[in-house]
Design a protein around this motif. Structure first.
Motif, short mmCIF file in Angstrom:
data_model
loop_
_atom_site.label_atom_id
_atom_site.label_comp_id
_atom_site.label_asym_id
_atom_site.label_seq_id
_atom_site.Cartn_x
_atom_site.Cartn_y
_atom_site.Cartn_z
N THR A 159 29.15 30.56 34.35
CA THR A 159 30.61 30.62 34.59
C THR A 159 31.26 31.62 33.64
N MET A 160 30.75 31.71 32.40
CA MET A 160 31.30 32.69 31.46
C MET A 160 31.00 34.11 31.93
N PHE A 161 29.78 34.32 32.45
CA PHE A 161 29.45 35.65 32.98
C PHE A 161 30.35 36.00 34.15
N THR A 162 30.61 35.02 35.00
CA THR A 162 31.49 35.26 36.16
C THR A 162 32.89 35.63 35.71
N MET A 163 33.42 34.91 34.72
CA MET A 163 34.75 35.23 34.20
C MET A 163 34.77 36.63 33.58
N GLY A 164 33.75 36.94 32.80
CA GLY A 164 33.68 38.26 32.18
C GLY A 164 33.61 39.37 33.21
N LEU A 165 32.79 39.14 34.26
CA LEU A 165 32.66 40.15 35.31
C LEU A 165 33.97 40.34 36.05
N MET A 166 34.66 39.23 36.35
CA MET A 166 35.93 39.33 37.06
C MET A 166 36.96 40.15 36.27
N LEU A 167 37.07 39.85 34.98
CA LEU A 167 38.02 40.60 34.16
C LEU A 167 37.62 42.07 34.04
N LEU A 168 36.32 42.30 33.85
CA LEU A 168 35.82 43.66 33.69
C LEU A 168 36.09 44.50 34.94
N VAL A 169 35.97 43.90 36.12
CA VAL A 169 36.13 44.63 37.37
C VAL A 169 37.59 44.71 37.81
N TYR A 170 38.31 43.58 37.69
CA TYR A 170 39.62 43.52 38.35
C TYR A 170 40.82 43.80 37.45
N VAL A 171 40.70 43.65 36.15
CA VAL A 171 41.82 44.08 35.30
C VAL A 171 42.04 45.59 35.42
N PRO A 172 40.99 46.42 35.35
CA PRO A 172 41.20 47.85 35.59
C PRO A 172 41.77 48.14 36.98
N LYS A 173 41.34 47.37 37.98
CA LYS A 173 41.83 47.61 39.33
C LYS A 173 43.29 47.18 39.49
N ILE A 174 43.72 46.21 38.69
CA ILE A 174 45.15 45.86 38.69
C ILE A 174 45.96 47.03 38.16
N VAL A 175 45.49 47.64 37.08
CA VAL A 175 46.17 48.82 36.53
C VAL A 175 46.22 49.93 37.56
N LEU A 176 45.09 50.17 38.20
CA LEU A 176 45.01 51.22 39.23
C LEU A 176 45.95 50.92 40.39
N ALA A 177 45.99 49.66 40.82
CA ALA A 177 46.85 49.27 41.95
C ALA A 177 48.32 49.45 41.61
#
Length: 410
Positions: free
Chosen positions: A64-82
């Motif tokens: 679950t920690m890996f999943t959370m880390g992956l989500m932040l790593l992938v989607y926080v940058p995409k929020i900025v891009l969006a």
């Protein structure tokens, strides 16, 4: 649950759509775009499955920690891009409306995306991406020894220059690197403090999380004036569902025993005295008391028979306790040591100049030293990590506090 799942998936898909548009504007190769799309879809499915297959009877795991880390790593940058591309879309709609209704240009209402805007968006998105990548690879074990000198006019003379090492929020169930943890224990020992205090959260949930680390933490040398601890909110096993109350109670019993197994005297709404020469100070320990968390702490019970003139150091895991009960208490607690917030494991700190984290919008006291009418609370940023398997800007902390006699704060 169904509506939340739908909203969550739609939100991520919108981010993916904007990210794809940015990549497509810059890269024209068909197979690259196909590969990018397949990889993005696979990550999206993995994250959605991971979050909505969470087993509340087990609680947080490495997965679950890996999943959370992956989500932040992938989607926080995409929020900025969006956000950047959304700004461009607003401009494109405005410009299209002017062309259509004012210029009478019926051929092109919505202009194509501009390459340089996508480049700017991707450049900005790279900042959180690289920061979060650093956080999960290096930052989570980038231990900092922070030294704080605090002056008290009423400090007993014999304790002038007395040093305390504080650790907090170990969260042993999150650890995955014995070498780094041993390095941190060496740092604790190198401080050669007179007293060591541990302000709670030895595990995430289960006592067994600490079993592989007992020998490691037993390496913390016992200083002349001892090692004391209190419980944190995670030590009560409140965040998972248990098959029975008996199992929950047994786990709690075993967690309390863990502190003794690593050489710390656990204070449960009680106090003890430390004597030096002809002077003494009281070490007061309360169970967890949080404004938004478990309220097991009993300050009055812990300080029973103490008067307001005695010098007191209080250990209370959650700093909201200081804000709501301690700082104005009639018993006059000179110094409170807390943890709990982790500084949200994400923020910006320029020591002595600037400090920011989302934690400050939840806690009035969230990292470092705070004062109210001559009474102090120090909030440790945490030894371990929880939920997000990393740290960005707010590093894991070993605190060394020096007590000084006088009026000056340094």
């Amino acid at each position: 649950m169904g509506f939340r799942l739908l909203f969550f998936v739609v939100f991520l898909m919108v981010l993916e759509l904007y990210a794809f548009q940015a990549v497509k504007t810059i890269v024209k190769d068909k197979w690259f775009l196909v590969g990018y799309s397949v990889l993005s879809l696979a990550i999206l499915i993995y994250i959605v499955y991971g979050f909505f297959s969470f087993d509340r009877s087990v609680g947080q795991t490495k997965h679950t920690m890996f999943t959370m880390g992956l989500m932040l790593l992938v989607y926080v940058p995409k929020i900025v891009l969006a956000i950047v591309l959304l700004g461009e879309d607003i401009f494109r709609v405005g410009a299209g409306a002017v062309n259509y209704f004012v210029e009478n240009d019926n051929e092109s209402f919505f202009n194509s995306r501009r390459k340089f805007v996508s480049q700017i968006g991707l450049g900005l998105a790279a900042i959180p991406f690289l920061s979060l990548l650093y956080g999960v690879t290096i930052g989570k074990y980038n231990y900092k020894v922070i030294k704080q000198r605090i002056f008290f006019p009423d400090l007993p003379d014999a304790f002038d220059g007395f040093t305390i090492t504080q650790i907090s929020d170990v969260h042993s169930g999150s650890f995955d690197n014995p070498e780094k943890i041993n390095y941190a224990i060496d740092l604790v020992n190198e401080q050669n403090s007179d007293l060591i205090l541990f302000t709670g959260d030895i595990v995430n949930t289960h006592a067994k999380e600490m079993h592989p680390w007992i020998e490691t933490f037993n390496r913390i040398k016992k200083p002349e004036y001892g090692k004391f601890s209190v419980l944190g909110n995670h030590d009560y096993g409140e965040y998972v569902s248990w098959p029975s109350e008996a199992e929950k109670s047994q786990n709690f019993k075993e967690i309390k025993e863990l502190y003794g197994q690593i050489g710390f005297s656990l204070l449960l709404n009680e106090h003890t005295f430390i004597e030096k020469e002809n002077d003494r100070i009281a070490i007061v320990g309360v169970e967890n008391w949080g404004h938004n968390f478990k309220k097991a702490g009993d300050l009055n019970k812990a300080s029973q028979a103490l008067d307001e003139k005695e010098f007191k150091i209080l250990m209370s895991h959650d700093p909201s306790h200081w804000d709501y009960e301690v700082k104005n208490h009639e018993k006059n607690f000179n110094l409170t040591l807390s943890g709990h917030t982790h500084g949200m494991q994400f923020g910006i700190e320029i020591p002595g100049y600037f400090k920011w984290s989302l934690a400050q919008y939840v806690y009035a006291q969230w990292a470092g030293l705070y004062e109210h009418l001559g009474r102090y609370v120090y909030v440790n940023r945490g030894f371990g990590f929880h939920a997000y398997p990393g740290r960005v800007g707010i590093m894991p902390e070993i605190t060394v506090i020096e007590l000084k006699k006088g009026d000056k704060v340094a």
